[in-house]
Each structure stands twice: as structure tokens, then as C-alpha cells.
Design a protein around this motif. Structure first.
Motif, mmCIF file in Angstrom:
data_model
loop_
_atom_site.group_PDB
_atom_site.id
_atom_site.type_symbol
_atom_site.label_atom_id
_atom_site.label_comp_id
_atom_site.label_asym_id
_atom_site.label_seq_id
_atom_site.Cartn_x
_atom_site.Cartn_y
_atom_site.Cartn_z
ATOM 1 N N CYS A 302 36.637 59.998 37.821
ATOM 2 C CA CYS A 302 35.672 59.355 36.934
ATOM 3 C C CYS A 302 34.388 59.158 37.728
ATOM 4 N N PHE A 303 33.289 59.674 37.219
ATOM 5 C CA PHE A 303 32.017 59.580 37.931
ATOM 6 C C PHE A 303 31.366 58.230 37.649
ATOM 7 N N VAL A 304 30.751 57.677 38.677
ATOM 8 C CA VAL A 304 30.096 56.375 38.576
ATOM 9 C C VAL A 304 28.598 56.604 38.409
ATOM 10 N N VAL A 305 28.024 56.032 37.343
ATOM 11 C CA VAL A 305 26.584 56.185 37.085
ATOM 12 C C VAL A 305 25.891 54.845 37.255
ATOM 13 N N ASP A 306 24.643 54.898 37.701
ATOM 14 C CA ASP A 306 23.873 53.669 37.883
ATOM 15 C C ASP A 306 23.209 53.261 36.572
ATOM 16 N N ASP A 307 22.371 52.215 36.635
ATOM 17 C CA ASP A 307 21.754 51.705 35.399
ATOM 18 C C ASP A 307 20.737 52.663 34.801
ATOM 19 N N LYS A 308 20.352 53.705 35.563
ATOM 20 C CA LYS A 308 19.447 54.722 35.035
ATOM 21 C C LYS A 308 20.194 55.993 34.633
ATOM 22 N N LYS A 309 21.522 55.890 34.591
ATOM 23 C CA LYS A 309 22.411 57.004 34.225
ATOM 24 C C LYS A 309 22.403 58.128 35.261
#
Length: 327
Positions: A302-309
Motif C-alpha cells: 500500500c503506497f503512502v501519499v502525503d497531503d498533496k497526494k
């Protein structure tokens, strides 16, 4: 030390759970009359091969069943697992030796002929990605978890002689079990990805316009099982992995020359997962939600994305088991 959890029981209890679940990733290789008493439901039999079988016959059997690996026997004794990544490694080596052939269809033909001429015994284990790691029914399930934490994706359960594989247990099987017994996890269940520091920050990526063949070459060379497809602006839009080769048939070979994102679209539609191009979470995602997301979407990472996607990292099932063992 590990908390006292249901999956710390011996393997038979867990195998019984798998039979009740009838999960896609679990396959019985034993005749029903030879199964442990807890195994009462019929399960489809996994294919197995002999070292002298033709590789193309073995690959076709895997593809038709939608399996990613199967036991290989030599004189009645299991000597390893033929894994889809072994087949990828072999196909790429043939492709490399056929670079002087300009015509794409003839190169595909060369790969097909090489598979028909090569014995399974010469291909099994060549990728060094899924070594044969047997356990017995009397072993604690924690021994399976320890193997998964080392990056092993499938563990063979063998009989008392140690020669015959009776069952295969996958990382997905054990993660599903963890989700269904989440109440026993304690505080770790609601701890976040960031709090547990479970994320790997270095992610192997490829542009979506790279051919699927070249992406699989990268998977083989970098020794990973999946690659993120990332657009020019840094936005992750897909994930190509070994699992995408489940059910991959001979007539699908031309698809490997498509851009990876197009290959992914064709394969996922065929698998009935047209909307599962990219599975992600956030640093604030709770541990149990992360594991549940991977199980529901039938993915191993599962890839982790930041608040800017943007892509911040990745968590694999291997990381999940490492965290549990570190408790």
C-alpha cells in the motif's frame, strides 16, 4: 515478545481457518483422506510439477489456475517452488539473447520455444525470490510469521517426512487472519503508519509509458515484487507487480509491449479489478485499516501519499510482519 494472539497457535488451527475461509491464496495439495482432522471442507487442489516436466506445460497450468507458484518434485520429494518470477527471469534472459531479432512476433516465438524446450528443474528458483521454506503442522504459526518478515511470500506446510507439501500459506492468508482477529492486537491496531514508522521511504518507480516488459525487467533487476507507476508531475497512478501475471496466458504476450499503464488496464479488467490501479493510504492511517485495505484490494503493498497526494513511501505485507515481530 509477541502478544498472545490466536495466530500464535500451531499451524493446524490456522489451516482450519483457511479452509473455512476458502481463500484464493490458499491451496491444499493433500488428498482429503490424508488431511488433518480439522480440515473438513474440500479445497481445490494446487497443481504440482516434476523437475522433468516441460516449462511451458507448467506455466500454462499455473496460468489456467490463476496461481503464482506451485511445488516442484524430484523423485517424490519437493525441491522447491516454481514461481511466476522465475518464469519472468527466464523469459527476460531469452529476450536478451534474441535482441538481434527485429520482428516482435518472432521474439515472442523464441520465448515460447525456449519454454517448451526447458525443463522445470532448470527454471525453478532462478529468480531467488521465493525459496522453499517448509514448516510442519506441529510448528507454531509464529515460525511462518518470521519467514514472512524476511520477505518470503509463500510458506509450504509439509508432512512428517518433510518431502510432501500438503498446503501453501501466503502472506495474504495471514494478513486476512490478523484482520479478522484485530481485537487481540491491542494498542497497535489503532497506532498510525507514522507512529509505527512502518513505511519504507525509498520507492522503486517507473514512468507509465515504459513498456510493461521493461517494468518487469526492472522488477527482476532491482529484486522487488512491485513498481509504482508515477506521472511526470510526481503523481502516482498505478502499481505493476508479479500478481498482475496471475492468469496471464500465452495469447497475452503482445500486451507486454504496451505502455505499462495500458497493460495494467487490460490485466486488471481481465482479473475483475478494473478500478484497483493504485491502492494508497496516509501517514495518519491506522495499522489495522492499512492491513484491511491490502486484504480487500488483494495487493501486497500500500503506497503512502502525503497531503498533496505525492508519493511519500510504501508499506508491504512484509513490513506488517516485521512490525508485529518487533512488539
Amino acid at each position: 515478545s509477541l502478544p498472545h494472539l490466536p495466530w500464535m497457535h500451531r499451524v493446524p488451527s490456522f489451516v482450519g481457518f483457511l479452509f473455512q475461509r476458502c481463500g484464493r491464496g490458499f491451496h491444499s495439495t493433500a488428498a482429503p483422506s490424508r488431511s488433518p482432522q480439522v480440515l473438513q471442507e474440500r479445497q481445490r487442489a494446487v497443481v504440482s510439477f516434476d523437475v522433468d516436466d516441460n516449462t511451458d506445460t507448467a506455466v500454462t497450468a499455473l496460468q489456467r489456475q490463476g496461481f503464482l507458484s506451485a511445488p516442484v518434485y524430484d523423485g517424490g520429494e519437493c525441491v522447491g517452488l516454481l514461481d511466476v518470477l522465475d518464469c519472468v527471469h527466464f523469459a527476460l534472459s531469452v529476450e536478451d539473447s534474441a535482441t538481434e531479432i527485429d520482428d516482435e512476433s518472432w521474439r515472442n516465438f523464441a520465448v515460447q520455444m525456449s519454454f517448451s524446450l526447458q525443463r522445470v528443474g532448470k527454471v525453478v528458483g532462478i529468480s531467488k525470490r521465493n525459496p522453499f521454506c517448509p514448516v510442519k503442522l506441529r510448528d507454531p504459526l509464529s515460525s511462518v510469521m518470521e519467514l514472512f518478515a524476511k520477505g518470503i511470500h509463500r510458506v509450504c506446510v509439509v508432512d512428517d517426512t518433510g518431502k510432501k507439501v500438503t498446503h501453501l500459506i501466503t502472506q495474504s492468508d495471514l494478513c486476512t487472519y490478523i484482520v479478522q482477529h484485530a481485537v487481540h492486537l491491542g494498542p497497535i491496531a489503532t497506532a498510525t503508519v507514522q507512529e509505527l514508522d512502518v513505511m519504507q521511504r525509498e520507492v522503486v518507480c517507473a514512468p507509465p509509458q515504459m513498456t510493461a516488459l521493461e517494468v518487469f525487467r526492472k522488477i527482476d533487476e532491482v529484486n522487488v515484487s512491485g513498481v509504482a507507476l508515477v506521472a511526470e508531475d510526481g503523481t502516482p497512478i498505478g502499481n505493476l507487480s508479479a500478481s498482475d501475471l496471475a492468469g496471464f496466458l500465452e495469447e497475452d504476450l503482445p500486451l507486454l509491449n504496451l505502455p505499462a499503464i495500458e497493460f495494467l488496464r487490460h490485466i486488471r479488467e481481465k482479473q475483475g479489478r478494473a478500478n484497483h490501479f493504485f491502492v494508497s493510504c496516509e501517514p495518519s492511517t491506522e495499522f489495522i485499516s492499512l492491513v484491511r485495505t491490502m486484504c480487500q484490494n488483494r495487493v501486497h503493498r500500500c503506497f503512502v501519499v502525503d497531503d498533496k497526494k505525492g508519493l511519500a513511501g510504501v508499506v508491504s505485507m512484509t513490513d506488517v510482519f516485521r512490525i508485529l515481530l518487533a512488539l
